[in-house]
Design a protein around this motif. Structure first.
Motif, mmCIF file in Angstrom:
data_model
loop_
_atom_site.group_PDB
_atom_site.id
_atom_site.type_symbol
_atom_site.label_atom_id
_atom_site.label_comp_id
_atom_site.label_asym_id
_atom_site.label_seq_id
_atom_site.Cartn_x
_atom_site.Cartn_y
_atom_site.Cartn_z
ATOM 1 N N SER A 14 0.872 -1.308 -0.033
ATOM 2 C CA SER A 14 0.060 0.092 -0.040
ATOM 3 C C SER A 14 0.784 1.252 -0.131
ATOM 4 O O SER A 14 0.344 2.507 -0.397
ATOM 5 C CB SER A 14 -1.012 -0.049 1.039
ATOM 6 O OG SER A 14 -0.233 -0.040 2.574
ATOM 7 N N GLU A 15 2.120 1.200 0.373
ATOM 8 C CA GLU A 15 3.095 2.182 0.301
ATOM 9 C C GLU A 15 3.611 2.504 -1.044
ATOM 10 O O GLU A 15 4.173 1.636 -1.688
ATOM 11 C CB GLU A 15 4.280 2.122 1.484
ATOM 12 C CG GLU A 15 3.677 2.314 2.925
ATOM 13 C CD GLU A 15 4.907 2.144 3.863
ATOM 14 O OE1 GLU A 15 6.152 2.141 3.545
ATOM 15 O OE2 GLU A 15 4.512 2.228 4.962
ATOM 16 N N LYS A 16 3.633 3.752 -1.491
ATOM 17 C CA LYS A 16 4.149 4.304 -2.547
ATOM 18 C C LYS A 16 5.581 3.727 -2.942
ATOM 19 O O LYS A 16 6.138 3.116 -3.933
ATOM 20 C CB LYS A 16 4.106 5.722 -3.014
ATOM 21 C CG LYS A 16 4.596 6.135 -4.178
ATOM 22 C CD LYS A 16 4.557 7.823 -4.206
ATOM 23 C CE LYS A 16 5.105 8.194 -5.449
ATOM 24 N NZ LYS A 16 4.991 9.810 -5.425
ATOM 25 N N GLU A 17 6.531 3.972 -1.919
ATOM 26 C CA GLU A 17 7.969 3.663 -1.937
ATOM 27 C C GLU A 17 8.029 2.153 -2.194
ATOM 28 O O GLU A 17 8.709 1.637 -2.759
ATOM 29 C CB GLU A 17 8.735 4.032 -0.470
ATOM 30 C CG GLU A 17 8.833 5.616 -0.499
ATOM 31 C CD GLU A 17 7.445 6.059 0.257
ATOM 32 O OE1 GLU A 17 6.636 5.215 0.646
ATOM 33 O OE2 GLU A 17 7.352 7.243 0.217
ATOM 34 N N THR A 18 7.245 1.369 -1.648
ATOM 35 C CA THR A 18 7.127 0.032 -1.845
ATOM 36 C C THR A 18 6.925 -0.591 -3.164
ATOM 37 O O THR A 18 7.592 -1.354 -3.875
ATOM 38 C CB THR A 18 6.329 -0.801 -0.618
ATOM 39 O OG1 THR A 18 6.905 -0.582 0.533
ATOM 40 C CG2 THR A 18 6.479 -2.557 -0.793
ATOM 41 N N ARG A 19 5.799 0.113 -3.502
ATOM 42 C CA ARG A 19 5.415 -0.200 -5.082
ATOM 43 C C ARG A 19 6.715 0.017 -6.175
ATOM 44 O O ARG A 19 6.808 -0.647 -6.916
ATOM 45 C CB ARG A 19 4.207 0.395 -5.616
ATOM 46 C CG ARG A 19 3.014 0.023 -4.775
ATOM 47 C CD ARG A 19 1.429 0.448 -5.288
ATOM 48 N NE ARG A 19 1.293 1.764 -5.164
ATOM 49 C CZ ARG A 19 1.084 2.596 -4.203
ATOM 50 N NH1 ARG A 19 0.695 1.986 -3.165
ATOM 51 N NH2 ARG A 19 0.963 3.949 -4.334
ATOM 52 N N ILE A 20 7.124 1.270 -5.792
ATOM 53 C CA ILE A 20 8.350 1.757 -6.839
ATOM 54 C C ILE A 20 9.432 0.747 -6.556
ATOM 55 O O ILE A 20 9.980 0.059 -7.557
ATOM 56 C CB ILE A 20 8.747 3.105 -6.348
ATOM 57 C CG1 ILE A 20 7.704 4.091 -6.791
ATOM 58 C CG2 ILE A 20 9.963 3.329 -6.932
ATOM 59 C CD1 ILE A 20 7.957 5.591 -6.288
#
Length: 169
Positions: A14-20
């Motif tokens: 759910s975190e943007k940094e993780t998806r990136i």
């Protein structure tokens, strides 16, 4: 940079940094990305990721650096949706009591890490940056702190350690 990437990679999707970070891994090495996703599934951490503890070591005992990192990680986790804040509040109060000691003892510290992982219901990754600062402190004050704490954490199951040194020792 790698430590930040690793912490982002291990977070909840759910975190943007993780998806990136996961997209970057998939682009660079799709097979490794699949293996990583499978490992998260095996540990039931696919939806929330690992509990992440970022430690920036200082010229102090490793036990103190670890306790400070855990304390900050718990404060951050209490803002995550789905976390039982009252349980983490109780853990935070316990950490405050332990912080009053000059050097937190290893068994208590390991228990705090295990309890945190259990409350989060996911494995934990601990990334220690500037570890040489702790080693330098230990050479000058060998009676303060306990390097065994790293072995105790690694052997406790479900706690993964990554230690960064900028010099050989």
């Amino acid at each position: 940079s790698f430590a930040n990437f690793l912490l982002a990679l291990c977070g909840p999707p759910s975190e943007k940094e993780t998806r990136i970070a996961r997209k970057m891994l998939e682009a660079k090495n799709p097979e490794l990305c699949r293996e990583f996703q499978n490992a998260l599934s095996v540990h039931r951490a696919k939806t929330k990721g690992l509990f992440r503890v970022a430690v920036t070591a200082s010229f102090e005992p490793i036990n103190r650096s670890l306790l400070n990192g855990l304390s900050l990680a718990i404060k951050r986790a209490k803002s995550v949706r789905g976390i039982k804040k009252d349980l983490f509040d109780k853990l935070s109060r316990r950490i405050i009591r332990v912080k009053r000691k000059e050097v937190p003892d290893t068994p208590t510290l390991v228990d705090l890490f295990k309890e945190t992982s259990k409350l989060y219901r996911s494995p934990m990754i601990v990334v220690i940056d500037e570890f040489g600062k702790n080693l330098e402190f230990m050479t000058r004050h060998p009676a303060k702190g306990d390097l065994y704490v790293l072995q105790a954490l690694a052997e406790s199951g479900g706690i993964y350690l990554w230690v960064c040194l900028h010099q050989a020792f």
